[in-house]
Design an enzyme around this catalytic site. Structure first.
Site, PDB file in Angstrom:
ATOM      1  N   GLU A  12       0.806  -1.221   0.000  1.00  0.00           N
ATOM      2  CA  GLU A  12       0.000   0.000   0.000  1.00  0.00           C
ATOM      3  C   GLU A  12       0.840   1.272   0.000  1.00  0.00           C
ATOM      4  OE1 GLU A  12      -3.977  -1.805   2.197  1.00  0.00           O
ATOM      5  OE2 GLU A  12      -2.433  -0.851   3.427  1.00  0.00           O
ATOM      6  N   ASP A 201     -11.750  -5.973  -2.719  1.00  0.00           N
ATOM      7  CA  ASP A 201     -12.644  -7.133  -2.637  1.00  0.00           C
ATOM      8  C   ASP A 201     -14.022  -6.622  -2.251  1.00  0.00           C
ATOM      9  OD1 ASP A 201     -13.085  -7.570   0.484  1.00  0.00           O
ATOM     10  OD2 ASP A 201     -10.983  -7.047   0.179  1.00  0.00           O
TER      11      ASP A 201
END
Length: 233
Positions: A12, A201
């Protein structure tokens, strides 16, 4: 101006770190700080580790040691709202904890005692983000969505987890594991903050497979949006 940027995982923060022409790495209590410039702005980038405690520890260290004037959180999230797709970006105007229950003492579900029920993203930063991302996503198959993000110390994928979150937060847009903790620390230090996450997701029973497959896409989408935002701060 020093801008603090926080991501939980190496994936990230990697793109943001690689955007720095030169980097000084500082490790404090397991939290990894990278000091440099992005888009001409002085930046302290933190890889905090996963979960609320790691996020709170890292944000506190950042606030105390580096004195950022703004804190931005980047990374991935599980989509909870209808119509969200992998790669969409969620800009949070409000944050809450999804696993705090002190309602017996008169607090709202999700509210830490003596703290707000919701943490509000900075209005000025939200306005900048709205303007930038309207243009950024104009020709994209993905989109930016604004709304409530709920933080849990669990990876959300089971129907019972969904039911609990939707019962107490029917307007939830996304779930993740750090943002409300970052927001709480920023609130306590009186530092303006903004949470920008990309969907990796859909927080369902396929979530683990989707997360592993799309974490890099989500990280890239979120980081790219933050770099565009930095140009305007």
């Amino acid at each position: 101006m020093t801008i603090g940027i926080i991501g939980a995982m190496e994936e990230e923060v990697e793109l943001l770190k690689n955007s720095m022409p030169s980097v000084e790495e500082i490790v404090i209590g397991g939290a990894k700080f990278y000091v440099g410039e992005i888009a001409g702005k002085e930046v302290v980038l933190l890889e905090s580790g996963i979960g609320k405690v790691n996020a709170a520890l890292g944000t506190t260290l950042m606030a105390d040691r580096f004195k950022p004037e703004v804190i931005i959180n980047t990374g991935s999230a599980g989509g909870m709202a209808e119509g969200l797709a992998v790669g969409d970006v969620i800009i949070s105007d409000r944050l809450a904890y999804g696993d705090v229950d002190v309602t017996e003492f008169g607090y709202t579900y999700g509210q830490v005692p003596r703290m707000p029920a919701f943490y509000q993203g900075d209005a000025v930063l939200l306005k900048k983000a709205e303007t930038i991302y309207r243009e950024y996503f104009a020709a994209s198959e993905n989109k930016a969505v604004y709304g409530l993000v709920v933080t849990n110390d669990s990876f959300i994928m089971r129907p019972d987890q969904h039911e609990t979150i939707r019962t107490f937060f029917p307007d939830v847009k996304a779930v993740e594991m750090e943002a409300a903790a970052i927001a709480q620390v920023a609130y306590q230090f009186d530092i303006p903050f903004l949470i920008i996450r990309a969907i990796s997701d859909l927080a369902n029973q396929e979530a683990t497979i989707s997360f592993d497959e799309f974490i890099h896409l989500a990280a890239r989408q979120s980081a790219t949006c933050i770099i565009e935002l930095l140009k305007t701060i």
